[in-house]
Scaffold this motif. Sequence first.
Motif, PDB file in Angstrom:
ATOM      1  N   PRO A 172     -77.002-113.244-114.429  1.00 31.92           N
ATOM      2  CA  PRO A 172     -75.333-112.674-114.399  1.00 31.92           C
ATOM      3  C   PRO A 172     -74.395-113.606-114.914  1.00 31.92           C
ATOM      4  N   GLY A 173     -73.369-113.118-115.485  1.00 33.78           N
ATOM      5  CA  GLY A 173     -72.229-113.991-115.736  1.00 33.78           C
ATOM      6  C   GLY A 173     -71.928-114.373-117.081  1.00 33.78           C
ATOM      7  N   GLU A 174     -70.756-114.332-117.546  1.00 34.32           N
ATOM      8  CA  GLU A 174     -70.403-114.536-118.791  1.00 34.32           C
ATOM      9  C   GLU A 174     -70.659-116.116-119.311  1.00 34.32           C
ATOM     10  N   HIS A 175     -70.341-117.027-118.239  1.00 34.00           N
ATOM     11  CA  HIS A 175     -70.751-118.229-118.566  1.00 34.00           C
ATOM     12  C   HIS A 175     -72.283-118.631-118.986  1.00 34.00           C
ATOM     13  N   ASN A 176     -73.092-117.820-118.369  1.00 38.86           N
ATOM     14  CA  ASN A 176     -74.519-117.837-118.531  1.00 38.86           C
ATOM     15  C   ASN A 176     -74.909-117.229-119.869  1.00 38.86           C
ATOM     16  N   LEU A 177     -74.092-116.541-120.266  1.00 35.37           N
ATOM     17  CA  LEU A 177     -74.287-115.948-121.784  1.00 35.37           C
ATOM     18  C   LEU A 177     -74.261-116.970-122.922  1.00 35.37           C
ATOM     19  N   GLU A 178     -73.232-117.858-122.522  1.00 32.35           N
ATOM     20  CA  GLU A 178     -73.250-119.154-123.534  1.00 32.35           C
ATOM     21  C   GLU A 178     -74.634-119.925-123.460  1.00 32.35           C
ATOM     22  N   ASN A 179     -75.216-120.001-122.204  1.00 32.22           N
ATOM     23  CA  ASN A 179     -76.399-120.609-122.034  1.00 32.22           C
ATOM     24  C   ASN A 179     -77.743-119.911-122.838  1.00 32.22           C
TER      25      ASN A 179
END
Length: 449
Positions: free
Chosen positions: A276-283
Motif C-alpha cells: 500500500p501507499g503512493e510512497h511505496n509506488l516510488e520504491n
Amino acid sequence: MKDTTQFLGKKVLILGLAKSGFAAAKLLSSLGAVVTVNDSSPDEGSKEIAELRSEGIHVICGGHPDGLLDEGFELVVKNPGIPYTNTVIKEAIRKEIPVWTEVEIASRISEAPIIGITGSNGKTTTTTLLYHMLNVAKKKPLIAGNIGTVSCAVAETATKENIIVLEASSFQLLGTDSFRPKIAIWTNVYDSHLDYHGSSAEYVKAKAHLLKNQTSEDYFIYNADQEVLREVALTSNAIQIPFTLKGKQQKGISADESMIYWNGEPYVSRSIIKLPGEHNLENILSATAAAILSGCDKEPIESVLSSFTGVKHRMQFVKELKGRKFYNDSKATNTLATKSALAAFQTPTVLLAGGLDRGHSFEELRPFMGNVKAVIALGETKKRFAEFAASCEVEQIILAENMVDAVRQADLVSVEGDTVLLSPCCASWDEYASFEVRGNEFIEAVMSL
C-alpha cells in the motif's frame, strides 16, 4: 572474491569495531594487511575481540591513544557512524591518509556486479523488493549493507554468478573512493542526518558518491519528481533511468492511476500490487526498473508485486481481526515517515504514536490527520502528541501506559473497516533498545487479541 594483492603488507587502522569493523579486520588480515583495531569501548570479555587477537590482529580498546596515527598507517577504515569530527579521523585527513568505510573494500574485491541503493526513505523496501524479484528470476542475488550482512563479508564470498543488492547510507557512501555500482538507485532526498553532515548540500554530496564513478556502461535510476535529483542526474555519466508518478513518460519507468509503463509502453497493471501507499509506488518503480535492467522477465516481477506486502516494521501488515487491519510501521521515527504512512490509507484510522522526545514539531502531519478517528499516544511524547491531536480535532485521544495497553485501547475504539496503525513519528529509545523491539512488541500484542 577477486584475486588481489592491493592490501598485501599495508598497515591498516580499523576505527570502531561493531559488525563492520570486525568483518573488515578479518578480511583485510586474510588479504595480507597488517591490521590494528581501535575501539573507544572497553574490552569486557568480547568474543569478537578475543577472536581477532587469536588471529594475530592488534586490538586497542577503551579510547584513542595519543599518537595512534604515528605508527605509519596507510589506510583508515572507519565505522560509518563515527563522525568526521572525531580526533583520529581529523588527524588522518590532515596526514592525507585515506579514510574509507568497508563498502569501498567490498567494491574492490567483489567479482559480482553491485546494485547500490540509497535515499532518505524507501531504501530498505526497494532493496527487499529488488532482492525478491532477482531471487524469483534465479539471478542468485545476495543482500548486503544496512539491511543485511556487512557488504565486504558478502563480497568476499560472491562470484560472477551473483548480484549484490547493497543498501547504502550517506555515512557509508561518504567513505568511498572508487566504489562503482553497475546500477545505482536513488529513491528520494529529504533533509536528514544534518547533525552529521552539517548541511543539506553536504548530505546530498555524500549520497552522490553512489554515482560519481559510474560510466556510460552503467545505469542511474533516480526520482525525477524531485528537482534536486534531476539536478544530480545532470552530473551523471551513466545511462539515466528516471522514474515518476506523474503519468506515462516515454523514457524510464512511470505510472498513472492504473498502469506502470516502461519506456512509454504498458508494463504491468497497478491492480496486482499488494504493497500500500503512493510512497511505496516510488520504491516499486525503482526496483522494477533495476530488475528489468538486470535481465528479469516480467513474470518474476509480477509474482513479487502481487505477493509482497512490506518489510517488517515498515508498513508491515500484521493481521486482520473482525474486519480491522493492523499495520506495524515502527520504523517511522520522524514526521516524514508517519506522513507517508497516513497518506497510504483512506480508511478511518486509529493511530498509535509517540516515543522519544527530541522536541521536534508534529505540525507537518496536520494535513494528513483527516482520516484519523482516534489517537493512542504513548512514550515520552504522549502528552505533546495528544495536544497536537486535539488541535487537529481528533475525536478520541487516549494516553496509554505502554504498548500492550495501547493495542488494547485500539482494539476497543476500532470497528470493522478501520485501520489500526502503529506509526510512532518518534525514535524508540525512550523505552526500547530499537524500533525493531518496539515493533515486535506491537506484533505480539496484536496477535494476543
